[in-house]
Structure formats: structure tokens, C-alpha cells
Design an enzyme around this catalytic site. Sequence first.
Site, PDB file in Angstrom:
ATOM      1  N   CYS A   2       0.825  -1.209   0.000  1.00  0.00           N
ATOM      2  CA  CYS A   2       0.000   0.000   0.000  1.00  0.00           C
ATOM      3  C   CYS A   2       0.861   1.262   0.000  1.00  0.00           C
ATOM      4  O   CYS A   2       2.017   1.248   0.405  1.00  0.00           O
ATOM      5  CB  CYS A   2      -0.891   0.022   1.230  1.00  0.00           C
ATOM      6  N   ARG A  27       3.506   0.398  -6.577  1.00  0.00           N
ATOM      7  CA  ARG A  27       3.585  -0.487  -5.421  1.00  0.00           C
ATOM      8  C   ARG A  27       2.505  -1.568  -5.455  1.00  0.00           C
ATOM      9  O   ARG A  27       2.606  -2.569  -4.763  1.00  0.00           O
ATOM     10  CB  ARG A  27       3.465   0.328  -4.130  1.00  0.00           C
ATOM     11  N   TRP A  74      -3.732  -2.233  -0.823  1.00  0.00           N
ATOM     12  CA  TRP A  74      -3.615  -3.607  -1.314  1.00  0.00           C
ATOM     13  C   TRP A  74      -4.263  -4.483  -0.260  1.00  0.00           C
ATOM     14  O   TRP A  74      -3.786  -4.575   0.871  1.00  0.00           O
ATOM     15  CB  TRP A  74      -2.154  -3.973  -1.512  1.00  0.00           C
ATOM     16  N   ASN A  98      -0.485   1.257   6.393  1.00  0.00           N
ATOM     17  CA  ASN A  98       0.168   0.152   5.689  1.00  0.00           C
ATOM     18  C   ASN A  98       0.533  -0.901   6.718  1.00  0.00           C
ATOM     19  O   ASN A  98       0.970  -0.572   7.820  1.00  0.00           O
ATOM     20  CB  ASN A  98       1.453   0.603   4.997  1.00  0.00           C
ATOM     21  N   GLY A  99       0.422  -2.176   6.333  1.00  0.00           N
ATOM     22  CA  GLY A  99       0.827  -3.241   7.239  1.00  0.00           C
ATOM     23  C   GLY A  99      -0.360  -4.036   7.747  1.00  0.00           C
ATOM     24  O   GLY A  99      -1.447  -4.017   7.169  1.00  0.00           O
ATOM     25  N   GLU A 479      14.140 -17.288 -12.912  1.00  0.00           N
ATOM     26  CA  GLU A 479      13.774 -15.880 -13.054  1.00  0.00           C
ATOM     27  C   GLU A 479      12.902 -15.669 -14.286  1.00  0.00           C
ATOM     28  O   GLU A 479      11.924 -14.906 -14.255  1.00  0.00           O
ATOM     29  CB  GLU A 479      15.042 -15.020 -13.125  1.00  0.00           C
ATOM     30  N   LYS A 483       9.082 -14.164 -14.306  1.00  0.00           N
ATOM     31  CA  LYS A 483       8.694 -12.983 -15.083  1.00  0.00           C
ATOM     32  C   LYS A 483       7.459 -13.279 -15.935  1.00  0.00           C
ATOM     33  O   LYS A 483       6.546 -12.462 -16.010  1.00  0.00           O
ATOM     34  CB  LYS A 483       9.843 -12.552 -15.997  1.00  0.00           C
ATOM     35  N   GLU A 486       4.283 -13.556 -13.691  1.00  0.00           N
ATOM     36  CA  GLU A 486       3.772 -12.395 -12.978  1.00  0.00           C
ATOM     37  C   GLU A 486       3.188 -11.324 -13.877  1.00  0.00           C
ATOM     38  O   GLU A 486       2.324 -10.570 -13.424  1.00  0.00           O
ATOM     39  CB  GLU A 486       4.843 -11.811 -12.044  1.00  0.00           C
ATOM     40  N   HIS A 502      13.302 -36.781 -14.421  1.00  0.00           N
ATOM     41  CA  HIS A 502      12.783 -37.248 -13.136  1.00  0.00           C
ATOM     42  C   HIS A 502      11.335 -36.820 -12.922  1.00  0.00           C
ATOM     43  O   HIS A 502      10.860 -36.773 -11.780  1.00  0.00           O
ATOM     44  CB  HIS A 502      13.664 -36.744 -12.000  1.00  0.00           C
ATOM     45  N   LYS A 602       4.928  -3.918  -5.493  1.00  0.00           N
ATOM     46  CA  LYS A 602       6.354  -3.740  -5.711  1.00  0.00           C
ATOM     47  C   LYS A 602       7.159  -4.114  -4.479  1.00  0.00           C
ATOM     48  O   LYS A 602       8.157  -4.816  -4.561  1.00  0.00           O
ATOM     49  CB  LYS A 602       6.636  -2.284  -6.109  1.00  0.00           C
TER      50      LYS A 602
END
Length: 607
Positions: A2, A27, A74, A98-99, A479, A483, A486, A502, A602
Amino acid sequence: MCGIVGIVGTRPVAPLLLEALRRLEYRGYDSAGIATLMNGRIERRRAAGKLKNLAAELERAPLGGVIGIGHTRWATHGAPTERNAHPHVSGGVAVVHNGIIENHPQLRAELVAAGHRFETDTDTEVVPQLVAYYLARGADPVEAAWRTVARLEGAFALVMMFEGQDDLLVVARRGSPLAIGYGDGEVYVGSDALALAPVAEHIQYLEEGDFAVLRRAGVVIRDAGGHEVERPILRTELSGAMIGKGNYRHFMQKEIFEQPTVVGDTLRAFTDPTTHRIALPELPFDPTRVPRLAAIACGTAAYAGLVGRYWFEALARLPVDWDIASEFRYRETPLAEGEAGVFISQSGETADTLAALRHMKAQGHPTLAVVNVPHSTLAREADGVLRTLAGPEIGVASTKAFTTQLATLACLAIAMARARGLLDAAREERLARALDEVPARMLQVLRLDGVMRRIAETLADAQSVLYIGRGTGYALALEGALKLKEISYIHAEAYAAGELKHGPIALVDETMPVVAVAPRDSLFEKTASNIEEVLSRGGRVVLLSDAEGCARFGDRVMHAVQLPQVDPFVAPLLYAVPVQLLAYHTAVHKGTDVDQPRNLAKSVTVE
């Protein structure tokens, strides 16, 4: 996560608050709101969804006032609806947060028993309700806020505004960042210096447990013990130009193309210009005596740490415990005597990474931060700092932060190998020269943008994509898969290429794209054998290799992307670029929100 902003101003603040929230969009958020004091009374506008919805609401019903607070939320507790959007108001108090307030069920039950009624499903609402409780019992606003904060458990950054108080904001932080900005007769607060950059020339970062009272005449800060303290006031390094998109369509695209510059800047910061040798600042541990390293991070930064693990173990012969921060902190990890921690983060505010650092420090182990934000909590709390020089990174999907982390870890690996007597002058010079060439080679790779765009068009309809690689190529495969997931929302998984047989090879058929990260290093022949296994089962291979590696497979692969031939040591820095471009162009082709993908933020400042 947030975003928070607040202003004690001298001019109408609603437009300034909205613009500051726009700078915090990167963010991640799912609702937004603003509250101001108009004729001494709290007025607010809120909207679910993007800021354009809030802007439309403000156009329909404008807000006046010279003091106000704003928030992009968020969702953690309660659905992302207008009802749950911040600011929350109760009893003449408006709050943005926030939090997570971990003891909110107990506080809510206590307040309900005292006759309070709740309007939302959020944990945040207990804050204005509790402040109002103390105000009703005779406390002044600052004292009511102080008593409330003392009762909260969890991680939070809070800004409070009070009816009838047009020269007062009260703020507090524990576990979530807050910065105070100073302008011409105005005072600002934000969860991110980016929000304040255009209006504040000077920034002051609150430290863990700080509680501050903001007025136009100045700011008073108390520490967690209630003692008045001073915090350094710094000139902001940011500007509006640095955080604009310029001529690029998306921030992510701009940041991909900035990589030759910022990687070059980072490498130069760790190189002695007279000798061309790696020259790091003093480390918080003795490289010749440290028995092990723990490389700890989250998300993309964790994959940078995994590349670093290969480098440290191969060059410096130093064992590395690579770990995801959210797992490390709960595994009751036994640490070797003298083991040092390397903590990697773009923002320096990632909750799990910070908790892991504090866990190691509490046991007496030295800590080193590899971080992009120099005044972040991670940078301030670590025993030593190696700063990456990526500049502001706005796109949620990390790109230039990742490659500058790789550049920094490469320099650290060389320096430690030299200190441990395992790198002679000739080999150090060869590796340093290879690093020197990286920015130019990155420019060559960026010229493949059109190629990657065309390949992306063939992947956009895939239901799932496999990524494979060995050694550092495996880390790059991880990575690349992250990418793609997301920002394009295509399911993607990465495997060490030797693990295909395997289990994962059962997924391979003529509909399955397989991206093979195959620099021509000591493991290339092994990787090539795994690619042959995929081809023999009809898999559609996208090969990333150099000219000789691509020639090995000819036209048997669906696409061959020819990268410059470089020393295998620096290959991860170059091979990061095509996997970024592939994900970017796939997302653009699918029409997803590239810079602000759904459900993501973010900086993850909560567990």
C-alpha cells in the site's frame, strides 16, 4: 504494498495528494482514497479499482482544504471494495495504514463491548476507533495517538488526521517505512520518497518504532521509548524526470533498456579506475575467515542470490546456504559459527528479508545488505552495505534491480576469491575485463528486441511454458519463469535441466514451449543433451545461446536466439535480458497490465 501520503500544506492539497498517489501506483493496489479537512471537518472520497476511479469521484465532488491524507490499498483483511478503502474515519479521526494489525480481533472485541460500531472488514479500523476511545476520555490528539500505537501489535505505518486540527498530522512506524519531506512552509509524509520527490527537496526517514508530530512549523520525533530524538535530514536524490516513462510505453520497458547504463554505473562504483581491479568498501566480516555465507532474499532478488551462490562457491570456494527469507526465518536454521548473511533487496523494506536479517543479527552474526535504496530500513540495520545503482524502479516486475544485484554480487565474489588467495592476478584481470564489457554486450542483446517480440507472439496462446537450464542458467530459468507468470499470467515452471527425466518431461509434447537457457559454459554439453530429449518428444524449444550453441541445433528448434559470446562468468547478466523481453512482449501481446500486474505489489511489507 500500500501507499501512504499526507500533507500539512498552505495550498489546496487534494490535487497534490492525488498526484503523489499516482507516483505510488507501482507499489500495487486495488482501491484508493483521500481525506482532507474542510472547515475543520473531515471529508473523504474513496473508490475501488484504479486511481482513475478516485479521480473521477474527485471531479464529481471536489475536496478543498490545505491538510489531508491519501492511500492506495492492497487488500489483506476485507475485500477490495470502496467500503474497505482508506482513509478510515471514526470519532473525528481519519487514518491511513500500511501493514497488518495482528491483535485487531482482540481490540475490536474490546471496543464493541465499549459500545463502538464497526463499518468495515479491515484490521485498520481499530486504529481510529481506539484513538476516538481515548479522545472521548479526555486525551488530546497526540496523547490519544501515542496510547493507541502502544497497544498495537504487528507491522504498520500510520498517519492520523483530526477534526478541528488543521496544523497537525501524527505518524508512527513499526515494520513499515515512512519518510517525512520538507518544502516551502509545508511538511509531507509518505511511505516512499518517490511520492514526495517533486515537492520535497529534503527527506527524513523515520526509524523503527518512531512516532512523530507534524506541523507546518516543524516536526517532533519520539523513539519507541518516548524520548525526543533527531533523525538525519537528507537532500533527496530523486526527481520527476528520473521516475517518468519518457518515450517508452511502459516503465518495465524503460527499465529493461536502462540496464546497460545502470549496470555500468554499478560496476564502476566497485572498480578501482587506476588498476581496473575490484575495490569494495570494508566488509562487516573477514573474507579470509568467514566459514559460510547465507544468501537470503525474496522473489527475483532470491534468484540473484542463487546466481551468487554459484559464483561464491566456484570462485571463492565458500559454501553458501541459499534461502528464501520467508522460509529461513521459520526453519530454526542452525548457523555455523562466524557465518555471515548477505541480504538482497531492491526496496530494502521487504518484511521477510528484514526479519531474516534481524534473526541473524540477534544471534551475533555479521550482516551485509545488497540494496538499491540507500536509506532503506535494510541498509540502515545491516552491518555493511553494497549499494546497487539501479535508480528508481517503478515496474512491479524487477528488471534493472536484478541485473545490478548480479553485477554487485559478481564483484563481491571476485573480491572474496582474491582475499582468500584463490584468484591470481591474471584470472582476476580476465574476469574484470569480462565485467567491463557487459554494458556494451547488453546493448547488443537489446537489439534483439524485435526478435523477442516475434517469439512472444508465438507463446501468447500457450497454457504453460517450461524453462530449463543448468548452473547459473538454472537460476536464470527460474527468473524467466517468474517474469512470465507475474506479468502475462501464463503458467510457467523452471527446472534444473538434469531433472527433466525425473518427472517434468512427462509434460512435454508438441504444444509445450520449452525455453532453454544454455550459455556455452562447462555444462553446455549436458544441457544440450536435455534439449535433445525435449526435441525427441516434439517439444517447441526456444533456445538462448551464442552462435556456436545455436548452430548445434540448426533449424530443429522453434526459435534460436543468438547472444554474444562472453566469458561464462558474466553470462547471467546478459541472459537476463532476453527472458525479460520475452515476458514483457508476451504480456503486451496479451494486453495485461505490464507495470501493475494483478494481485502483486512492488514492495512486500507484510507477511
